[in-house]
Design a protein around this motif. Structure first.
Motif, mmCIF file in Angstrom:
data_model
loop_
_atom_site.group_PDB
_atom_site.id
_atom_site.type_symbol
_atom_site.label_atom_id
_atom_site.label_comp_id
_atom_site.label_asym_id
_atom_site.label_seq_id
_atom_site.Cartn_x
_atom_site.Cartn_y
_atom_site.Cartn_z
ATOM 1 N N PRO A 23 0.813 -1.231 0.000
ATOM 2 C CA PRO A 23 0.000 0.000 0.000
ATOM 3 C C PRO A 23 0.838 1.269 0.000
ATOM 4 C CG PRO A 23 -0.851 -1.583 1.587
ATOM 5 C CD PRO A 23 0.475 -2.108 1.137
ATOM 6 N N THR A 26 2.354 1.674 -3.504
ATOM 7 C CA THR A 26 1.333 2.146 -4.447
ATOM 8 C C THR A 26 1.080 3.634 -4.283
ATOM 9 O OG1 THR A 26 0.258 -0.027 -4.395
ATOM 10 C CG2 THR A 26 -1.036 1.822 -5.227
ATOM 11 N N LEU A 27 0.943 4.090 -3.045
ATOM 12 C CA LEU A 27 0.706 5.504 -2.789
ATOM 13 C C LEU A 27 1.878 6.357 -3.263
ATOM 14 C CD1 LEU A 27 -0.945 7.798 -1.530
ATOM 15 C CD2 LEU A 27 0.065 7.224 0.690
ATOM 16 N N CYS A 279 -11.152 1.451 -0.741
ATOM 17 C CA CYS A 279 -10.191 2.101 0.163
ATOM 18 C C CYS A 279 -9.683 1.131 1.222
ATOM 19 C CB CYS A 279 -10.844 3.308 0.838
ATOM 20 S SG CYS A 279 -11.115 4.714 -0.240
ATOM 21 N N THR A 303 -4.615 6.797 -0.906
ATOM 22 C CA THR A 303 -4.313 6.294 -2.247
ATOM 23 C C THR A 303 -5.462 6.551 -3.204
ATOM 24 O OG1 THR A 303 -2.925 4.550 -1.281
ATOM 25 C CG2 THR A 303 -3.643 4.256 -3.562
#
Length: 370
Positions: A23, A26-27, A279, A303
């Motif tokens: 995560p 990805t962000l 989310c 994100t």
């Protein structure tokens, strides 16, 4: 054991792999990408927009985190949020509740605390009852929660239509102020008040999950329900409580969203369910239960908002003009349907990007579980 003998090293309690950092990766990738291709992405104004638009999503996703941690799912959050907002709007325009003075022209009237309670508390109590009913029917019938919550979704939608008659209703000034107001901070940054409400909800939920026995029971119920039950965990009560929490946060988010839009109508919250689930999963909370948390949900909301706002800020014409192409190729690109109709492609690109991120994280989590 001799003094010179080496003490064996204890195994680590937690082994990290790439799935734990997916995560964050990805962000970070999305932020770098949009800082290059989206105009004014790295600005305080963009941050304010993300906080204001993501506040409702964060509140609803917080309740869904409890449900997913318990290895259940709640498909009714979007319509439950709509029902709470509709009931709030209807009460606000009733003479016996807020009275006609709520619709008077001119400056907003001074509303007593008792009036606000009459308008804001009944919607929350109603959705709490619906959430508890969903939980009770789930544990008593033995059916999956998505079946029960799917029926509850239609019940909430039907009640919303009945209450409003498909008409628009105003909402209290307090909700409008929370939805659209902000505080001026140093360096020109404006902090939305809705973000403060979301921060309080996230903080309380984090403390409950990490520091209370109820939170440990939620993780145990989702991790291995039968083992938790044999250990004395009241798993049925935990499931009912998690679905009730999800309904209340959905109702709160729905009323806050109505305040942001300054009114309530039946076309609100259409995408709230899918966005909130996305989310929670984007943050790394497992759909199989027992793994995740509020911190991960916060990363997932961030994100999603970076992806959504970043796509909205992309100026395709400016990008094409900046490409090192010949004038003929630039002219052809500027006249192509991809450039001229890019606004219509934004939902498609959002869906594709979300799908890729979810599939990658799902495979990483499945590999670790297997």
């Amino acid at each position: 054991m001799t003094a010179s003998a080496k003490t064996p090293e204890l195994p680590l309690q937690r082994r990290y792999d790439i799935a734990d950092f997916a995560p964050f990766i990805t962000l970070a990738v999305l932020m770098v990408l949009f800082s290059v291709v989206a105009e004014n992405f790295l600005s305080l104004r963009t941050l304010t927009i993300m906080l204001q638009q993501g506040a409702v999503l964060a509140i609803v996703a917080t309740g869904l985190t409890f449900v997913l941690l318990a290895a259940e799912i709640d498909l009714s959050v979007g319509m439950v949020a709509l029902l709470a907002a509709c009931l709030c709007g209807v009460l606000w325009e009733q003479p016996w509740a807020a009275g006609p003075q709520s619709l008077a022209d001119g400056p907003p009237p001074v509303v007593s605390l008792w009036t606000l309670l009459r308008v804001l508390v009944p919607p929350l109590l109603l959705v709490l009852a619906l959430g508890a009913l969903t939980g009770v029917l789930t544990v008593s019938s033995g059916l999956p929660s998505f079946i029960i919550s799917l029926a509850m979704m239609n019940i909430a939608l039907g009640l919303s239509r009945f209450l409003t008659g498909s008409r628009k209703f105003s909402v209290p000034q307090l909700l409008q102020e929370l939805g659209n107001g902000s505080w001026q901070l140093p360096l020109g940054f404006r902090c939305p008040k809705s973000a403060a409400v979301a921060a309080v909800v996230l903080l309380v939920a984090h403390l409950v999950l990490q520091h209370l026995r109820f939170g440990r029971f939620v993780y145990m119920t989702g991790g291995n329900r039968e083992a938790a039950r044999l250990s004395g965990v009241p798993t049925n009560r935990i499931i009912v409580a998690c679905l009730s929490i999800s309904a209340v946060t959905a109702g709160l988010g729905g009323m806050l969203n109505a305040g942001r839009l300054n009114s309530v109508s039946l076309d609100q919250n259409a995408d709230l369910l899918l966005n909130a689930v996305a989310c929670v999963v984007l943050g790394g909370t497992s759909l199989f239960g027992g793994e995740g948390g509020i911190g991960r949900t916060l990363i997932g909301v961030a994100t999603f908002m970076v992806l959504q706002v970043g796509l909205n800020l992309i100026n395709v014409v400016r990008l094409v003009k900046s490409w090192p192409l010949s004038p003929a190729w630039k002219e052809w690109a500027l006249q192509s349907s991809v450039v001229t109709q890019f606004d219509m492609l934004r939902p498609f690109l959002l869906g594709v990007a979300l799908l890729l991120a979810l599939v990658i994280q799902g495979r990483l989590l499945a590999r670790r579980r297997g």
